[in-house]
Scaffold this motif. Structure first.
Motif, PDB file in Angstrom:
ATOM      1  N   HIS A  94      78.650   5.719  34.723  1.00 56.46           N
ATOM      2  CA  HIS A  94      78.499   6.128  36.392  1.00 56.46           C
ATOM      3  C   HIS A  94      79.586   5.297  36.916  1.00 56.46           C
ATOM      4  CE1 HIS A  94      74.459   8.270  36.220  1.00 56.46           C
ATOM      5  NE2 HIS A  94      75.405   9.298  36.395  1.00 56.46           N
ATOM      6  N   GLY A  95      80.173   5.489  37.781  1.00 61.10           N
ATOM      7  CA  GLY A  95      81.291   4.806  38.495  1.00 61.10           C
ATOM      8  C   GLY A  95      80.042   3.979  39.761  1.00 61.10           C
ATOM      9  N   TYR A  96      80.204   2.662  39.708  1.00 57.20           N
ATOM     10  CA  TYR A  96      79.504   1.763  40.666  1.00 57.20           C
ATOM     11  C   TYR A  96      78.214   1.660  40.104  1.00 57.20           C
ATOM     12  CZ  TYR A  96      83.542   1.554  44.077  1.00 57.20           C
ATOM     13  OH  TYR A  96      84.830   1.317  44.579  1.00 57.20           O
ATOM     14  N   SER A  97      77.860   1.838  38.927  1.00 60.41           N
ATOM     15  CA  SER A  97      76.464   1.681  38.571  1.00 60.41           C
ATOM     16  C   SER A  97      76.347   0.143  38.044  1.00 60.41           C
ATOM     17  CB  SER A  97      76.280   2.360  37.236  1.00 60.41           C
ATOM     18  OG  SER A  97      77.119   2.067  35.992  1.00 60.41           O
ATOM     19  N   ALA A  98      75.208  -0.304  38.229  1.00 63.32           N
ATOM     20  CA  ALA A  98      74.750  -1.872  38.017  1.00 63.32           C
ATOM     21  C   ALA A  98      74.500  -1.955  36.540  1.00 63.32           C
ATOM     22  CB  ALA A  98      73.460  -2.068  38.889  1.00 63.32           C
ATOM     23  N   SER A  99      75.025  -3.192  35.998  1.00 64.40           N
ATOM     24  CA  SER A  99      74.684  -3.492  34.568  1.00 64.40           C
ATOM     25  C   SER A  99      73.433  -3.781  34.694  1.00 64.40           C
ATOM     26  CB  SER A  99      75.545  -4.686  34.474  1.00 64.40           C
ATOM     27  OG  SER A  99      77.098  -4.274  34.176  1.00 64.40           O
ATOM     28  N   GLY A 100      72.753  -3.940  33.400  1.00 61.27           N
ATOM     29  CA  GLY A 100      71.150  -4.226  33.204  1.00 61.27           C
ATOM     30  C   GLY A 100      70.947  -3.668  31.965  1.00 61.27           C
ATOM     31  N   ASN A 101      69.785  -4.398  31.442  1.00 63.64           N
ATOM     32  CA  ASN A 101      68.970  -3.948  30.375  1.00 63.64           C
ATOM     33  C   ASN A 101      67.605  -4.082  30.346  1.00 63.64           C
ATOM     34  OD1 ASN A 101      67.699  -3.855  27.754  1.00 63.64           O
ATOM     35  ND2 ASN A 101      69.135  -5.144  26.727  1.00 63.64           N
ATOM     36  N   VAL A 102      67.125  -2.727  30.531  1.00 61.80           N
ATOM     37  CA  VAL A 102      65.695  -2.597  31.234  1.00 61.80           C
ATOM     38  C   VAL A 102      64.919  -1.855  30.154  1.00 61.80           C
ATOM     39  CG1 VAL A 102      66.106  -3.040  33.606  1.00 61.80           C
ATOM     40  CG2 VAL A 102      65.993  -0.783  32.458  1.00 61.80           C
ATOM     41  N   THR A 103      63.762  -2.134  29.804  1.00 62.35           N
ATOM     42  CA  THR A 103      62.662  -1.593  28.910  1.00 62.35           C
ATOM     43  C   THR A 103      61.653  -1.347  29.709  1.00 62.35           C
ATOM     44  OG1 THR A 103      63.497  -2.399  26.782  1.00 62.35           O
ATOM     45  CG2 THR A 103      61.519  -1.278  26.710  1.00 62.35           C
ATOM     46  N   ALA A 104      60.930   0.054  29.975  1.00 59.18           N
ATOM     47  CA  ALA A 104      59.996   0.753  30.634  1.00 59.18           C
ATOM     48  C   ALA A 104      59.448   1.911  30.435  1.00 59.18           C
ATOM     49  CB  ALA A 104      60.441   0.442  32.233  1.00 59.18           C
ATOM     50  N   PRO A 105      58.209   2.377  31.010  1.00 58.58           N
ATOM     51  CA  PRO A 105      57.734   3.765  30.943  1.00 58.58           C
ATOM     52  C   PRO A 105      58.748   4.330  31.909  1.00 58.58           C
ATOM     53  CG  PRO A 105      56.092   2.182  31.217  1.00 58.58           C
ATOM     54  CD  PRO A 105      57.252   1.430  31.511  1.00 58.58           C
ATOM     55  N   TYR A 106      58.362   5.646  31.490  1.00 52.86           N
ATOM     56  CA  TYR A 106      59.649   6.564  32.555  1.00 52.86           C
ATOM     57  C   TYR A 106      58.943   7.619  33.157  1.00 52.86           C
ATOM     58  CZ  TYR A 106      59.669   9.499  28.226  1.00 52.86           C
ATOM     59  OH  TYR A 106      59.615  10.422  27.321  1.00 52.86           O
ATOM     60  N   VAL A 107      59.394   8.362  34.119  1.00 53.70           N
ATOM     61  CA  VAL A 107      58.766   9.393  34.785  1.00 53.70           C
ATOM     62  C   VAL A 107      59.843  10.410  35.208  1.00 53.70           C
ATOM     63  CG1 VAL A 107      57.579   9.967  37.104  1.00 53.70           C
ATOM     64  CG2 VAL A 107      57.123   7.694  36.221  1.00 53.70           C
ATOM     65  N   PHE A 108      59.562  11.833  35.056  1.00 51.72           N
ATOM     66  CA  PHE A 108      60.471  12.720  35.438  1.00 51.72           C
ATOM     67  C   PHE A 108      60.149  13.128  37.066  1.00 51.72           C
ATOM     68  CE2 PHE A 108      60.950  17.694  36.165  1.00 51.72           C
ATOM     69  CZ  PHE A 108      62.088  17.595  36.037  1.00 51.72           C
ATOM     70  N   VAL A 109      61.398  12.986  37.768  1.00 55.20           N
ATOM     71  CA  VAL A 109      61.181  13.088  39.275  1.00 55.20           C
ATOM     72  C   VAL A 109      62.387  14.355  39.608  1.00 55.20           C
ATOM     73  CG1 VAL A 109      61.065  10.551  39.370  1.00 55.20           C
ATOM     74  CG2 VAL A 109      63.244  11.393  39.566  1.00 55.20           C
TER      75      VAL A 109
END
Length: 808
Positions: free
Chosen positions: A218-233
């Motif tokens: 993605h253009g202009y996306s933020a760098s990061g490393n996250v681990t978490a539950p997820y939700v369909f939105v």
């Protein structure tokens, strides 16, 4: 001494007596013949130049006939002033209008368009990494005959991908991989599914396997490393999130799994971020592909027209409805050394990545049985296309034993980018028509977006070149623009408009944009109402490639719908920031045609050649429509705009706003319903009605001038009639030219001051789709009656100003 004549008395001489006396003996004879005529001619030759000089000086001293709207002086309105109007005015110079049309409709060639497409799609051309294409484009335009072509550069702030990962992790105490801390004790996680994040290499698609192909990101996306539950939105619209909150679905601290579609991708992430979500994953669901799906028995690309399962939609996630362009230089050009501002309010702070539906399948299946089903929500949640693959479309959150690990690594840099600008000088330097398309793409291909437009653009310019060779000089000046950086956030066009705003505001008649020239057979268009009439007439001049009836035109097979201007392409800065009426048009795919792989590796030359536009006939067709629309605006003495269409449009937009207000519980009061002067819409309705009446009269005046010009040419010896007509046409044209500018509000919209237009803006939570009367609509949506009255007053004042500008 006696006198000679005895009957005359002698006179006495004194000091007053002349020494020489003349005695008249016969009448005086004129020295030259025709004495009286010569004397008259002498007087005329002496007086007329004095009169002309005095009249010229008076013209210079008088104020502008536009009451200062453009700050110009009478001198610029003289037929013989400045650039030098053609002696044949109002006819086109060196070529009849009909001759020009013939050249522009006969020159665009499908074979040539295919050649240009082949070049543009041969390798990667991300923004800031396509200098060779900019140079090639400039040189090609010069070869066509537009010698005044140059490269204009800016230093832009962008990101390029370094690495990414998406893994579905499952709790497994026996596994020692992927260890994390949980409630103070060691808990092990194993990889249940590792997403490929890569599109398949296809033997039949030459660009899909390039060694330098661009990764998914993605253009202009933020760098990061996250681990978490997820939700369909669902689509991640504002309403979707509101319904999830109403259903008590936990969102904070979760990763959003989102379908592409409906709204601009950056706004999906913006709302997730505001609600405390920590990451976003966006995929393309085949349920949005219409009838042409694998589930319906269609083979997937390259064997058939259905979506290739591994295709991924790249794209920008800048908050486009807040401000487009370089996010570090909002409102001013990003030239070398320009001051840079923080990007916190314009770019996401949480990481995001795009994925294919193949990679989305295990994630969606992991939600089966957890949380409510999408089918329990409204109709916009229905229609997922992966149910036949075992997806129940549960919302989640994911169960305690499943989490996502999302890694996004981006490099942010300030780097040059390059617009190519070509200029064909016309007789009138202060009436300008701009045509534009962008070159940059997210992938090596980009055969549809944007290079079907780029290939067509070259054919438009080649047609102009042929006309120039035939002796044509346009009445109005033409500016041609091949933009860079559009994909990241309309950067090339926005920075250019911000840099040249004073000149554009004073001179520009219209901006004609073709982003995607063709991805299918269905003509579509969005336009400012001023351009509706000219657009409809232009499509009626070009034969459709789909000839179900002999001599069927593009207009004959088009449904006639003209959308309102939103955002998502290079017209945004012209329409919403500078107040220049714009059009965006092209041919698109439909629910019954081959699936277009938007921003995917499969938006390739091979896909276009086989499915998108076999034979490249629609490329040539959009070039013809584009060129003829430009000619109509450039060459006709009275600019082919229509104010009445604008007034009608405003009335229709207001009806929509009224319906929205009525649908908002408690917003409408008895005063509103009784239609009293205290009504929210009373003043605005009255001003729009006034504009409509004034527009009818003004358009009739413009038509009368057009009819007068169409009569037999004014003979040379009635030069004063020609001058009078010229003045009249220029006054009318100036009023047309500045009408759109009347709707600009200098402080801008609430919370997004870059957008200056009170009639058109992208929807604050849609991005692509246009919102009409945005300040008023957003006040109603926020149930802020006081602010709604404020915006109704602002708009009413500008509509009144627009009406006054059209009156004599």
């Amino acid at each position: 001494m006696s006198s000679r004549y005895s009957d005359e008395k002698p006179t006495m001489a004194d000091e007053n007596t002349p020494l020489i006396q003349v005695v008249q003996i016969r009448p005086a004879v004129p020295r030259y013949p025709h004495h009286s005529i010569r004397r008259a001619c002498t007087l005329v030759l002496a007086i007329v130049p004095l009169f002309v000089v005095a009249a010229f000086l008076l013209c210079l001293a008088l104020p502008s006939p536009l009451d200062g709207d453009d700050g110009s002086e009478w001198a610029t309105y003289l037929p013989w002033a400045g650039a030098g109007i053609s002696k044949a005015w109002p006819q086109t110079d060196g070529l009849t209008y009909e001759g020009l049309q013939d050249i522009l409709i006969s020159t665009p060639n499908a074979t040539k368009a295919r050649e240009w497409s082949k070049y543009y799609t041969a390798g990667p051309h991300l923004a800031g990494k396509n200098l060779s294409q900019a140079i090639w484009t400039k040189e090609k335009w010069q070869e066509f005959g537009v010698s005044n072509s140059l490269i204009v550069d800016y230093d832009i702030y962008v990101n390029y991908p370094k690495g990414h990962r998406l893994a579905l992790l499952e709790k497994d105490k026996k596994s020692k991989s992927e260890e994390t801390a949980d409630a103070g004790s060691k808990v092990s996680w194993s990889v249940k599914y590792e997403a490929g994040l890569e599109e398949n290499v296809l033997e039949e698609d030459s660009t899909s396997g390039l060694s330098n192909r661009i990764p998914t990101f993605h253009g202009y996306s933020a760098s990061g490393n996250v681990t978490a539950p997820y939700v369909f939105v669902n689509y991640g619209s504002y309403k979707d999130y509101e319904e999830l909150l109403a259903a008590n679905v936990s969102l904070a601290g979760k990763i959003a799994l989102i379908k592409y579609g409906g709204i601009f991708r950056g706004l999906k992430i913006k709302r997730a971020q505001e609600l405390g979500m920590v990451g976003a994953v966006i995929y393309s669901d085949p349920g949005d592909d219409g009838e042409v799906t694998k589930h319906n028995g269609n083979s997937t690309y390259p064997k058939g027209p259905a979506r290739e399962p591994s295709s991924v939609q790249r794209g920008s996630v800048e908050f486009l409805s807040i401000a487009p362009g370089d996010p570090t230089t909002p409102g001013y050009p990003s030239k070398p050394g320009a001051p840079r501002k923080p990007v916190d309010t314009i770019l996401p702070k949480i990481p995001s990545i795009p994925i294919s539906y193949v990679d989305a399948l295990p994630l969606l299946k992991g939600l089966n049985g957890h949380g409510p089903k999408a089918s329990s929500f409204n109709k916009y949640w229905q229609g997922g296309g992966l149910d036949y693959k075992g997806v129940d479309y549960n919302i989640g959150p994911s169960p305690d034993n499943l989490v996502l690990n999302l890694v996004n690594e981006q490099e942010y840099v300030i780097t040059p980018m390059w617009n190519v600008i070509g200029i064909i000088n016309g007789s009138l330097a202060d009436e300008v028509v701009v045509l534009g398309n962008h070159r940059d793409a997210w992938i090596a291909g980009g055969a549809g977006d944007p290079n079907s437009g780029s290939a067509a653009f070259n054919e438009v310019i080649r047609g102009f070149g042929e006309a120039l060779k035939a002796g044509w000089k346009p009445l109005r000046t033409i500016v041609l623009a091949s933009w860079d950086g559009e994909e990241y956030g309309l950067i090339g066009s926005t920075e250019w408009v911000e840099e040249y705003l004073p000149w554009l505001s004073a001179s520009t008649v219209a901006y004609l944009n073709v982003d995607v020239g063709t991805t299918g057979p269905h003509f579509r268009a969005a336009a400012a109402p001023l351009l509706n009439k000219a657009l409809i007439e232009a499509v009626g001049l070009v034969l459709s490639p789909n000839q179900t009836v002999t001599n069927q035109t593009v207009g004959d097979v088009w449904n006639g719908h003209i959308s309102t201007m939103g955002s998502g392409s290079d017209f945004t800065a012209f329409q919403d920031f500078a107040g220049i009426p714009s059009v965006d048009m092209g041919f698109s795919a439909g629910p019954d045609t081959a699936v277009y792989h938007y921003h995917s590796n499969y938006d390739s030359f091979d896909w276009m050649d086989k499915y998108g536009d076999p034979g490249f006939h629609y490329h040539a067709t959009i070039a013809k429509v584009w060129a003829l629309l430009a000619a109509k605006l450039v060459e006709t003495p009275v600019i082919q705009l229509n104010a009445t269409e604008y007034a009608k449009g405003l009335a229709g937009y207001l009806d929509t706003v009224k319906s929205k207000a009525l649908a908002t519980p408690g917003f409408i009061t008895e005063d509103d319903e009784d239609w009293t002067k205290k009504s929210l819409f009373y003043g605005l309705t009255k001003s729009i009605n006034r504009l409509h009446n004034v527009s009818l009269s003004f358009d009739a005046k413009a038509q009368a001038l057009t009819d007068e010009i169409a009569k037999d040419p004014i003979p040379w010896w009635k030069w004063w009639q020609k001058v009078r007509l010229y003045y009249a046409v220029r006054r009318v044209n100036a009023k047309y030219k500045f009408l759109e500018r009347q709707f600009l509000y200098a402080p801008g919209l609430d919370g997004r001051s870059w957008f200056k237009h009170v009639v058109f803006a992208p929807g604050i939570w849609t991005g692509y789709a246009g919102a009409t009367f945005p300040g008023l609509v957003e006040s109603i949506e926020n149930e802020d009656r006081g602010n709604a009255f404020r915006w109704a007053g602002i708009i009413t004042g500008l509509v009144e100003k627009a009406a006054s500008s059209l009156e004599d």
